[in-house]
Each structure stands twice: as structure tokens, then as C-alpha cells.
Design an enzyme around this catalytic site. Structure first.
Site, PDB file in Angstrom:
ATOM      1  N   THR A  73       0.829  -1.206   0.000  1.00 50.04           N
ATOM      2  CA  THR A  73       0.000   0.000   0.000  1.00 50.04           C
ATOM      3  C   THR A  73       0.864   1.257   0.000  1.00 50.04           C
ATOM      4  O   THR A  73       0.644   2.176  -0.800  1.00 50.04           O
ATOM      5  CB  THR A  73      -0.942  -0.015   1.224  1.00 50.04           C
ATOM      6  OG1 THR A  73      -1.716  -1.221   1.189  1.00 50.04           O
ATOM      7  CG2 THR A  73      -1.873   1.183   1.222  1.00 50.04           C
ATOM      8  N   ASN A 152      -5.231  -9.573  -8.158  1.00 48.91           N
ATOM      9  CA  ASN A 152      -5.295 -10.374  -6.940  1.00 48.91           C
ATOM     10  C   ASN A 152      -6.525 -11.274  -6.878  1.00 48.91           C
ATOM     11  O   ASN A 152      -6.507 -12.304  -6.231  1.00 48.91           O
ATOM     12  CB  ASN A 152      -5.253  -9.472  -5.704  1.00 48.91           C
ATOM     13  CG  ASN A 152      -6.163  -8.269  -5.815  1.00 48.91           C
ATOM     14  OD1 ASN A 152      -6.053  -7.469  -6.756  1.00 48.91           O
ATOM     15  ND2 ASN A 152      -7.064  -8.129  -4.874  1.00 48.91           N
ATOM     16  N   SER A 200       5.235  -6.604  -1.848  1.00 49.12           N
ATOM     17  CA  SER A 200       4.934  -6.718  -0.428  1.00 49.12           C
ATOM     18  C   SER A 200       5.467  -8.037   0.119  1.00 49.12           C
ATOM     19  O   SER A 200       5.287  -9.086  -0.493  1.00 49.12           O
ATOM     20  CB  SER A 200       3.414  -6.653  -0.238  1.00 49.12           C
ATOM     21  OG  SER A 200       3.078  -6.961   1.093  1.00 49.12           O
ATOM     22  N   GLY A 201       6.089  -7.975   1.296  1.00 48.89           N
ATOM     23  CA  GLY A 201       6.711  -9.166   1.888  1.00 48.89           C
ATOM     24  C   GLY A 201       5.736 -10.290   2.195  1.00 48.89           C
ATOM     25  O   GLY A 201       6.005 -11.455   1.905  1.00 48.89           O
ATOM     26  N   CYS A 326     -16.662  -6.377   1.898  1.00 51.27           N
ATOM     27  CA  CYS A 326     -17.590  -5.848   2.880  1.00 51.27           C
ATOM     28  C   CYS A 326     -17.530  -4.325   2.842  1.00 51.27           C
ATOM     29  O   CYS A 326     -16.536  -3.732   3.233  1.00 51.27           O
ATOM     30  CB  CYS A 326     -17.237  -6.371   4.259  1.00 51.27           C
ATOM     31  SG  CYS A 326     -18.516  -6.054   5.455  1.00 51.27           S
TER      32      CYS A 326
HETATM   33  C1  LIG Z   1      -2.085  -7.282  -0.854  1.00 51.81           C
HETATM   34  C2  LIG Z   1      -2.046  -6.327  -1.983  1.00 51.81           C
HETATM   35  C3  LIG Z   1      -1.672  -4.984  -1.794  1.00 51.81           C
HETATM   36  C4  LIG Z   1      -1.403  -4.407  -0.427  1.00 51.81           C
HETATM   37  O1  LIG Z   1      -0.186  -4.842   0.122  1.00 51.81           O
HETATM   38  P1  LIG Z   1       0.083  -4.619   1.691  1.00 51.81           P
HETATM   39  O2  LIG Z   1       1.496  -5.015   1.884  1.00 51.81           O
HETATM   40  O3  LIG Z   1      -0.876  -5.500   2.410  1.00 51.81           O
HETATM   41  O4  LIG Z   1      -0.139  -3.163   1.951  1.00 51.81           O
HETATM   42  C5  LIG Z   1      -1.592  -4.170  -2.901  1.00 51.81           C
HETATM   43  N1  LIG Z   1      -1.870  -4.628  -4.129  1.00 51.81           N
HETATM   44  C6  LIG Z   1      -2.214  -5.899  -4.368  1.00 51.81           C
HETATM   45  C7  LIG Z   1      -2.477  -6.363  -5.764  1.00 51.81           C
HETATM   46  C8  LIG Z   1      -2.325  -6.789  -3.301  1.00 51.81           C
HETATM   47  O5  LIG Z   1      -2.706  -8.045  -3.537  1.00 51.81           O
END
Ligand SMILES: *Cc1c(COP(=O)(O)O)cnc(C)c1O
Length: 400
Positions: A73, A152, A200-201, A326
Site C-alpha cells: 500500500t 489479486n 509486499s513481503g 464488505c
Molecule cells: C495485498 C495487496 C496490496 C497491499 O499490500 P500490503 O502489503 O498489504 O499493503 C496491494 N496490491 C495488491 C495487488 C495486493 O494483492
């Protein structure tokens, strides 16, 4: 039976080796990497190593093209805001209707508060971007095009390398939210012209609360978090050393397991999907069959509520996700499936199964054993279903 976790696009279990790599950096090696003494030096050395591990997974040309952040994010927010500040005379953004909230909610805010013009490019029934509309939207006022590498919810992969070239053709920067792609498909940034990339980790068996923004060398940048000189002055705040080291370890393991994603994970995903489609009628697979992440399957079941299926699966020890979000207390069908024009009867019945290298054949088989019974039972209770298919229990008719 142990609970079965098929929600890896929401988050992944941290690999025990990742934890092992992190642990010494909480207590034994607690130094601040900026300190000019031995306590700092040992951390600084470890951070350098971790940066190299992530660089290798991304195929980045230089390790200083990586800026650590608090997650996907923050990386998305940083990239978008930086582009608007550095691209003089350009105040438009081109994006897609199926981006993650980390992109869409910031863009909505910028439209409202700063009068930024955002072009939302649609997708077809399979979730593929309307490339012609994308090219038409790019122009002399485009500061940035931001298109996710992989979706996602459906796993659909976008041709970001080509999209980046097209953005450059209009003089715009190109950013991609690659949170779902990194670790699942090969990425070679030095062979592309992508300017910025978010990851993201916790989506690749690493820790939560750590991520990175790849920033191509030479691209103008304005930090989001202003502070100390960490990350070459591009993101202030003492480095989250244990998490950065964990992310490095996770990246190294992801690189070693890329082949397994394409063979083992893809094979199990296909088995699950085909098994479901063959044993349960009136369902459709959402996403681009030709360009999809190997771990993701999004299936919409006609005339059943996805939330109800999830509840029954959960009672059977199986964790998946629905296509719904939600919003203020009520379930809204996902913006992604709506953008794809999924038919009304199936829109509320979507489930997402997301596997990982930890998913076993037995687990997939167990889902195939219990899911058909759940769907049949729920459909029997549905007046809509009974109206449409009065005596069709045994009928199998797929339009996949
Ligand atoms: C999970 C996700 C995010 C957010 O990542 P965080 O590390 O949880 O902030 C952003 N973009 C996509 C496509 C995601 O799947």
C-alpha cells in the site's frame, strides 16, 4: 485433518527459514544501521545482503533501485504521488478499473481533492485490458500510467512490459503494482522499461509490514515519508532491519521456487479447478485462461451465495475467499468481477482459491471431496435455482 489454507493471495504463512533469518536482528544484533560503530555495522552489512537478494529476484540492475517501505500500500501511494510531483505540466493518470484498493482509493481521493484527471481503462469478460483504450488515454498530460502486473482476485496477468513502452511513447512514467506477481512469475526489470514497481513481503512468505518500491535509476522522485537519510533520503525512518532481512530471505526462496510455481502449484491449481468444473455444473472460471498466475482460481457458481459456500467450507476446515468485499456492513460484489461483466446470476457466487508451494495434493483432493455437496445443498435451498432448473440436480452444463 489440519485446516486447509487456500487464501494465499490475502497473505501467506511466513517461511520458518525467514523467521530464523530474522530472529538474531531483534536482540543480539539490534543496532541501528546508521550508527558508526560495530553494532551498526553488522546490521548495515546484513541489510546490504538482503537488498541484493531482493535485487536478484527482480532482476534489477542496481541494488539502490530498491526503496523499502511498510508494504504494498505504501509503495503504491509513494509511486503515484511522486509521479504527480515530478512530472511538470502533467496532471493526468491512466489506470485500470480492476486495480487494488491501494491504488483506486488514492486515485479517487486525488480526483476529489486535487482535480487530477484519472482515466479508468476497462477489461473484457476474461479480465483482459482494453489496450486500444489505454493507448488512446495516454497523452501529453499523462504523468503516470499505473497498471497492476497480476490481478489479486482472478490472477489475470497484464502485459506490463508493453504497456510501459506505450506509456513512454507519450512521455509518461509507468508504475506497476506487482504485489501478486513477485515470487509467482519470472520478473526481469533490467530487460524492461518499467519505471516503478510495488511489492509486499507478506504475499511471498515473508513478514507483514515490509514491502519495497523499485525505482529505476535516473527517474525523478519525491519521497512520501520525509525524514532521515535512510534509503538514500528517499524514505525516512530507521530501517526495519529484521523485516528487511526476512524479505531478503523470502526473496531468495521465491527465486529458488519459481520453477515449482509453474509446475507443482500450477498442476494442483488446474486439478482443483478442473475437478470443480467437472463435478459441479453451472459455474464459470473468471480470468484470462491464457495469461494467469499459476496459483489462483476464481470460480463463480450460479445461484448460490459465495459467502454461504465460504461459511460451509470454513466449517469443513477449508479457508478460501469470496469475490465480495464488505462495504459499510453489507456484501458488495467485487469491483473486479463487475468490471468483467460477470453475469448477475453468478456475480454473488464467486470464490477465490489461491494456492502456494505449501499446498498439498491431499488438501486439493479434500476440497474436491466436500465442495460439490455444499453447492448442491445450497442450490436446493435457493428458490431462484429451483425456478430455473426444476429437476436438474444431476445435470452438468458448463460454460467455461
Ligand atoms: C495485498 C495487496 C496490496 C497491499 O499490500 P500490503 O502489503 O498489504 O499493503 C496491494 N496490491 C495488491 C495487488 C495486493 O494483492
Amino acid at each position: 485433518m489440519e485446516p486447509i489454507y487456500l487464501d494465499n493471495n490475502a497473505t501467506t504463512r511466513m517461511d520458518p527459514e525467514v523467521l530464523a533469518a530474522m530472529l538474531p536482528y531483534f536482540i543480539e544484533r539490534f543496532g541501528n544501521a546508521s550508527s558508526a560503530h560495530a553494532f551498526g555495522a553488522e546490521v548495515s552489512t546484513a541489510l546490504k545482503l538482503a537488498r541484493g537478494q531482493l535485487q536478484a529476484l527482480l532482476g534489477a540492475a542496481f541494488d539502490h533501485e530498491i526503496i523499502y517501505t511498510s508494504g504494498g500500500t505504501e509503495s503504491d501511494n509513494t509511486a503515484i504521488l511522486s509521479a504527480l510531483e515530478t512530472q511538470d505540466g502533467r496532471d493526468e493518470i491512466v489506470t485500470s478499473t480492476v486495480e487494488h484498493a491501494a491504488v483506486l482509493s488514492l486515485l479517487g481521493y486525488l480526483e476529489k481533492t486535487r482535480g487530477i484527471k484519472v482515466h479508468y481503462i476497462g477489461v473484457d469478460k476474461q479480465g483482459r485490458l482494453d489496450i486500444e483504450a489505454y493507448c488512446r488515454a495516454l497523452g501529453p498530460r499523462t504523468a503516470l500510467a499505473t497498471i497492476m502486473w497480476a490481478n489479486n482476485e482472478t490472477g489475470t496477468i497484464f502485459p506490463v512490459e508493453t504497456l510501459a513502452e506505450q506509456a513512454h511513447g507519450a512521455g509518461a512514467l509507468f508504475h506497476t503494482d506487482a504485489v501478486q506477481a513477485v515470487g509467482k512469475i519470472p520478473i526481469d526489470l533490467k530487460a524492461s522499461c518499467i519505471d516503478m514497481l510495488s511489492l509486499s513481503g507478506h504475499k511471498l512468505h515473508g513478514p507483514k509490514g515490509i514491502g519495497a518500491l523499485y525505482l529505476r535509476k535516473g527517474i525523478k522522485f519525491k519521497p512520501l515519508i520525509k525524514g532521515g537519510h535512510q534509503e538514500r533520503g528517499r524514505r525516512g525512518g530507521t530501517e526495519n532491519a529484521p523485516a528487511i532481512i526476512g524479505l531478503g530471505q523470502a526473496a531468495e526462496q521465491a527465486a529458488a521456487n519459481l520453477g515449482c510455481e509453474q509446475t507443482q502449484v500450477r498442476g494442483l491449481r488446474d486439478r482443483l479447478e478442473q475437478g470443480i468444473v467437472q463435478s459441479i455444473g453451472h459455474c464459470l472460471v473468471n480470468g484470462d485462461a491464457g495469461a494467469r498466475l499459476p496459483n489462483t482460481s476464481n470460480i463463480a457458481f450460479e445461484f448460490v451465495d459465495g459467502e454461504a459456500i465460504l461459511l460451509h467450507l470454513s466449517r469443513a476446515g477449508i479457508a478460501a475467499a469470496s469475490g465480495a468485499a464488505c462495504t459499510s456492513g453489507s456484501m458488495e460484489p467485487s469491483h473486479v468481477l463487475r468490471a468483467m461483466g460477470v453475469p448477475y446470476a453468478a456475480l454473488h457466487g464467486a470464490l477465490r482459491f489461491s494456492l502456494s508451494r505449501e499446498t498439498s495434493e491431499q488438501e486439493v483432493q479434500h476440497v474436491l471431496d466436500v465442495l460439490p455437496g455444499i453447492v448442491v445443498k445450497l442450490r436446493e435451498q435457493s428458490p431462484l435455482w429451483r425456478d430455473k432448473y426444476p429437476a436438474s440436480d444431476a445435470e452438468v452444463c458448463n460454460y467455461v
